[in-house]
Write a protein that holds these residues in place. Structure first.
Motif, PDB file in Angstrom:
ATOM      1  N   TYR A 199       1.144  -1.955 -12.378  1.00 56.99           N
ATOM      2  CA  TYR A 199      -0.131  -2.461 -11.642  1.00 56.99           C
ATOM      3  C   TYR A 199       0.225  -3.783 -11.185  1.00 56.99           C
ATOM      4  CZ  TYR A 199      -4.817  -4.125 -10.319  1.00 56.99           C
ATOM      5  OH  TYR A 199      -5.953  -4.555  -9.815  1.00 56.99           O
ATOM      6  N   ILE A 200       0.370  -4.043  -9.798  1.00 53.26           N
ATOM      7  CA  ILE A 200       0.465  -5.274  -9.083  1.00 53.26           C
ATOM      8  C   ILE A 200      -0.800  -5.115  -7.940  1.00 53.26           C
ATOM      9  CG2 ILE A 200       1.773  -6.609  -7.624  1.00 53.26           C
ATOM     10  CD1 ILE A 200       4.400  -5.563  -8.559  1.00 53.26           C
ATOM     11  N   GLU A 201      -1.572  -6.042  -8.304  1.00 55.25           N
ATOM     12  CA  GLU A 201      -2.617  -6.299  -7.613  1.00 55.25           C
ATOM     13  C   GLU A 201      -2.640  -6.108  -6.031  1.00 55.25           C
ATOM     14  OE1 GLU A 201      -6.900  -8.606  -7.393  1.00 55.25           O
ATOM     15  OE2 GLU A 201      -5.599  -9.179  -8.741  1.00 55.25           O
ATOM     16  N   GLY A 202      -3.148  -5.460  -5.322  1.00 55.14           N
ATOM     17  CA  GLY A 202      -2.892  -5.325  -4.009  1.00 55.14           C
ATOM     18  C   GLY A 202      -1.609  -4.874  -3.446  1.00 55.14           C
ATOM     19  N   ASN A 254       8.844  -5.660 -20.733  1.00 54.68           N
ATOM     20  CA  ASN A 254       8.057  -6.857 -21.629  1.00 54.68           C
ATOM     21  C   ASN A 254       7.899  -8.132 -21.028  1.00 54.68           C
ATOM     22  OD1 ASN A 254      10.874  -7.263 -21.498  1.00 54.68           O
ATOM     23  ND2 ASN A 254      11.235  -8.138 -23.362  1.00 54.68           N
ATOM     24  N   SER A 255       8.257  -8.312 -19.556  1.00 42.56           N
ATOM     25  CA  SER A 255       8.224  -9.477 -19.161  1.00 42.56           C
ATOM     26  C   SER A 255       7.633  -9.804 -17.496  1.00 42.56           C
ATOM     27  CB  SER A 255       9.623 -10.170 -19.243  1.00 42.56           C
ATOM     28  OG  SER A 255      10.558  -9.551 -18.399  1.00 42.56           O
ATOM     29  N   ILE A 256       7.988  -8.381 -16.890  1.00 44.17           N
ATOM     30  CA  ILE A 256       7.370  -8.689 -15.414  1.00 44.17           C
ATOM     31  C   ILE A 256       6.139  -8.535 -15.314  1.00 44.17           C
ATOM     32  CG2 ILE A 256       9.902  -8.133 -14.801  1.00 44.17           C
ATOM     33  CD1 ILE A 256       8.886  -5.141 -14.036  1.00 44.17           C
ATOM     34  N   ASP A 257       5.784  -9.007 -14.200  1.00 39.21           N
ATOM     35  CA  ASP A 257       4.363  -9.131 -13.797  1.00 39.21           C
ATOM     36  C   ASP A 257       3.668  -7.642 -13.476  1.00 39.21           C
ATOM     37  OD1 ASP A 257       4.113 -11.574 -13.740  1.00 39.21           O
ATOM     38  OD2 ASP A 257       4.210 -12.036 -11.610  1.00 39.21           O
ATOM     39  N   GLY A 258       4.533  -6.447 -13.266  1.00 38.72           N
ATOM     40  CA  GLY A 258       3.941  -5.240 -12.870  1.00 38.72           C
ATOM     41  C   GLY A 258       3.500  -4.524 -14.124  1.00 38.72           C
ATOM     42  N   PHE A 259       3.814  -5.044 -15.293  1.00 35.80           N
ATOM     43  CA  PHE A 259       3.299  -4.418 -16.705  1.00 35.80           C
ATOM     44  C   PHE A 259       2.453  -5.461 -17.310  1.00 35.80           C
ATOM     45  CE2 PHE A 259       7.067  -2.493 -15.623  1.00 35.80           C
ATOM     46  CZ  PHE A 259       6.775  -1.112 -15.374  1.00 35.80           C
ATOM     47  N   GLN A 260       2.024  -6.583 -16.821  1.00 32.02           N
ATOM     48  CA  GLN A 260       1.241  -7.399 -17.385  1.00 32.02           C
ATOM     49  C   GLN A 260      -0.184  -6.942 -17.786  1.00 32.02           C
ATOM     50  OE1 GLN A 260       2.395 -10.611 -17.998  1.00 32.02           O
ATOM     51  NE2 GLN A 260       0.401 -10.757 -19.444  1.00 32.02           N
ATOM     52  N   VAL A 275       8.850  -3.876  -5.623  1.00 32.09           N
ATOM     53  CA  VAL A 275       8.421  -2.643  -5.467  1.00 32.09           C
ATOM     54  C   VAL A 275       9.349  -1.977  -4.361  1.00 32.09           C
ATOM     55  CG1 VAL A 275       6.546  -1.001  -4.319  1.00 32.09           C
ATOM     56  CG2 VAL A 275       5.924  -2.985  -5.600  1.00 32.09           C
ATOM     57  N   VAL A 276      10.153  -0.995  -4.859  1.00 32.62           N
ATOM     58  CA  VAL A 276      11.225  -0.134  -3.873  1.00 32.62           C
ATOM     59  C   VAL A 276      10.875   1.262  -4.103  1.00 32.62           C
ATOM     60  CG1 VAL A 276      13.060  -1.988  -4.736  1.00 32.62           C
ATOM     61  CG2 VAL A 276      12.685   0.121  -6.037  1.00 32.62           C
ATOM     62  N   GLY A 304       0.883  -1.267  -0.127  1.00 34.94           N
ATOM     63  CA  GLY A 304      -0.148  -0.014   0.045  1.00 34.94           C
ATOM     64  C   GLY A 304       0.730   1.354  -0.167  1.00 34.94           C
ATOM     65  N   ASN A 305       2.082   1.232   0.086  1.00 34.26           N
ATOM     66  CA  ASN A 305       2.755   2.508  -0.141  1.00 34.26           C
ATOM     67  C   ASN A 305       2.843   3.216  -1.479  1.00 34.26           C
ATOM     68  OD1 ASN A 305       3.905   3.101   2.688  1.00 34.26           O
ATOM     69  ND2 ASN A 305       5.160   1.265   2.498  1.00 34.26           N
ATOM     70  N   SER A 306       2.195   2.751  -2.180  1.00 38.03           N
ATOM     71  CA  SER A 306       2.258   3.556  -3.548  1.00 38.03           C
ATOM     72  C   SER A 306       0.811   4.236  -3.416  1.00 38.03           C
ATOM     73  CB  SER A 306       2.034   2.476  -4.722  1.00 38.03           C
ATOM     74  OG  SER A 306       0.786   1.808  -4.732  1.00 38.03           O
ATOM     75  N   ALA A 307      -0.037   4.224  -2.233  1.00 36.15           N
ATOM     76  CA  ALA A 307      -1.183   5.061  -2.061  1.00 36.15           C
ATOM     77  C   ALA A 307      -1.034   6.321  -1.932  1.00 36.15           C
ATOM     78  CB  ALA A 307      -1.989   4.274  -0.993  1.00 36.15           C
TER      79      ALA A 307
END
Length: 537
Positions: A227-230, A181-187, A387-388, A144-147
């Motif tokens: 986007y990473i859910e949650g 092109n590969s990681i979940d954060g841009f799926q 997430v950093v 939640g630190n992206s909030a």
């Protein structure tokens, strides 16, 4: 003996830099009239439509550079052509001074501007520093630190209203995009086909993910489209993106300014709405190429002049202010110094000025930075899908750029200048701006509500035209409030060709004399502005 020593010291900046960089400007372009008469030959339909919607002229700057001139330069001994610009009608070359100087003898060369300003008879020497230094700060991940960075701008309320950047196109000009092109954060972006394309202007290839010398662009993109859910939501998770690598993270050289301008031209030809650039240029490895703070006036740096043209073409150019607030440079760098660039400074999680954020200066054409967003411990997704938390205006800029993309989805009738105005007006210290925070922290949901309230007034004013397409005569029906106002007829190049006053609530206008094609009818009054597309058959 003392004189000899002084001469030797004067030559030190040139030792080890036998190759010079320069911009070579050409005298003319070919087939200009034909290209402007048939703009689809030089721009995409998306770009033409955006210019038509915003009333932006298609002009000689949109016509490509004469490729035969470039081919001739490439045949010259000792000359390497590294980049080109249709806006400046120029190319960036590298070679020994004598080889570049010899280009002046070519009939199509109008002028040469050396990156080493000593060769242009005005020195600007400064010390080199690493602009990436000190911006990375990894911390233990906290859900939640992206909030905070989104809530600070009131972006979640836009998202709740289903304004997530859908239909808005952003070009990201940066240093590298490994993992996108590969990681979940841009799926999510990949699944929705929202990565529209890209190009590596440094290595000159289509694979924008291949170079791994920097993951800076990956992090920057995550602030908008990640986007990473949650765990993480960017400020424009449903916007569409072009990815352009223009920064060589291994060195600092003014050719990167040329790459940037070339990428901005590509973005314009593709019909991009927003450019996000978390890059800045002040000093170089070769100190003879470096700028001084006095050069940060919005009109000296090549990249700043190019960024202004991008804005004139209707693109909202968002650029980080820079991370020099705590060092001797201190002030906003190029291209954020340009008048038409939306320059973004940084604050911490509670909205206080970030110590590193570059500040404005009275030498700059308008107050800089324009506004601020969170840039201290901003949450980002790196190329390992972690997430950093990083420091830098590199991240406050895309956080806001994504928020603007979501806002623009809600207000598609606004042009780039209008969008900048309502964002400034929504900011926390709009009435009392300063050189640290500019106009302050924007409230993008308030910008939406305020604009909708104004539109409610405009909605009481009606105007419509028929038939459309039209052959000979056009009928205009309109509200009584518009009697006495003027309507301008503007062609596809943005040139006003006719104007007339509204005299009654229904008016018939002879347009038989107009050539076939697309036109705009534009009416502007203190309380009402509207542009109507008109097709003349």
């Amino acid at each position: 003996m003392k004189k000899i020593i002084l001469v030797l010291f004067a030559l030190i900046p040139f030792l080890g830099w036998s190759q010079e960089d320069a911009w070579v400007y050409f005298t003319d372009k070919e087939n200009v009239e034909d290209a402007l008469a048939n703009p689809i030959s030089i721009l995409t339909q998306t770009a033409i439509d955006r210019k038509l919607d915003d009333g932006i002229a298609i002009d000689v700057r949109d016509v490509p550079v004469n490729e035969s001139y470039i081919s001739t330069l490439k045949l010259e001994d000792g000359i390497t052509v590294l980049a080109k610009s249709k806006w400046f009608n120029a190319v960036h070359v590298r070679g020994e001074f004598s080889a570049i100087e010899a280009l002046e003898d070519l009939t199509f060369v109008a002028s040469i501007d050396y990156a080493n300003h000593v060769l242009n008879a005005s020195s600007r020497v400064s010390n080199f520093y690493d602009k990436w230094e000190g911006i990375d700060q990894q911390a233990e991940f906290d859900y939640g630190n992206s909030a905070n960075q989104a809530i600070m701008l009131n972006v979640p309320l836009l998202h709740l209203d289903d304004y997530t950047g859908e239909g808005v196109v952003v070009a990201v000009l940066d240093a590298g995009f490994p993992g996108v092109n590969s990681i979940d954060g841009f799926q999510r972006l990949r699944d929705n086909n929202d990565i529209l394309g890209g190009y590596d202007f440094v290595d000159r290839n289509e694979n924008v993910y291949e170079n791994t010398t920097s993951n800076h662009g990956t992090k920057v993109l995550s602030n908008m489209g990640g986007y990473i859910e949650g765990e993480f939501v960017g400020t424009a998770p449903d916007a569409s993106f072009y990815l352009f690598r223009t920064e060589d993270a291994t060195s600092e050289n003014p050719v990167e300014e040329s790459y940037w301008v070339e990428a901005a031209e590509r973005a314009d030809s593709l019909g991009v709405d927003i450019i996000n650039s978390s890059l800045g240029y002040t000093v170089y490895n070769n100190s003879s190429y470096s700028y001084t703070p006095a050069d940060m006036n919005g009109v000296t740096a090549y990249i700043s002049k190019g960024a202004n043209i991008a804005a004139e073409k209707g693109i909202l150019v968002v650029n980080s202010a820079g991370n020099s607030g705590a060092n001797e440079w201190n002030i906003v760098g190029a291209p954020a110094d340009a008048e038409l660039v939306f320059s973004i400074g940084a604050v911490d999680a509670v909205g206080d000025y970030a110590w590193f954020s570059s500040v404005g200066d009275g030498n700059q054409p308008i107050l800089k930075p324009d506004v601020v967003a969170r840039g201290v411990s901003s949450a980002v997704i790196d190329n390992l899908n972690d997430v950093v938390f990083n420091n830098g205006t590199s991240f406050s800029a895309p956080i806001l750029a994504g928020g603007i993309a979501s806002l623009w989805q809600a207000l598609p009738e606004l042009d780039a200048e209008q969008m900048k105005d309502i964002v400034r007006q929504s900011a926390s210290q709009y009435d009392t701006p300063d050189f640290n925070l500019g106009h302050g922290i924007p409230d993008l949901y308030d910008a939406l509500q305020s604009t909708l309230s104004l539109n409610d007034v405009q909605n009481d004013v009606k105007i419509n035209v028929f038939p459309n397409p039209v052959t000979t005569h056009l009928t205009i029906n309109f509200s009584p409030q518009l009697i006495g106002e003027s309507i301008k007829v503007i062609n596809i190049l943005g040139k006003e060709i006719y104007a007339f006053k509204l005299k009654s609530t229904q008016q018939r206008v002879d347009v038989s004399w107009l050539s076939s094609g697309m036109y705009f009818l534009k009416i502007e009054s203190p309380k009402f502005t509207k542009t109507i597309k008109l097709l003349k058959q």
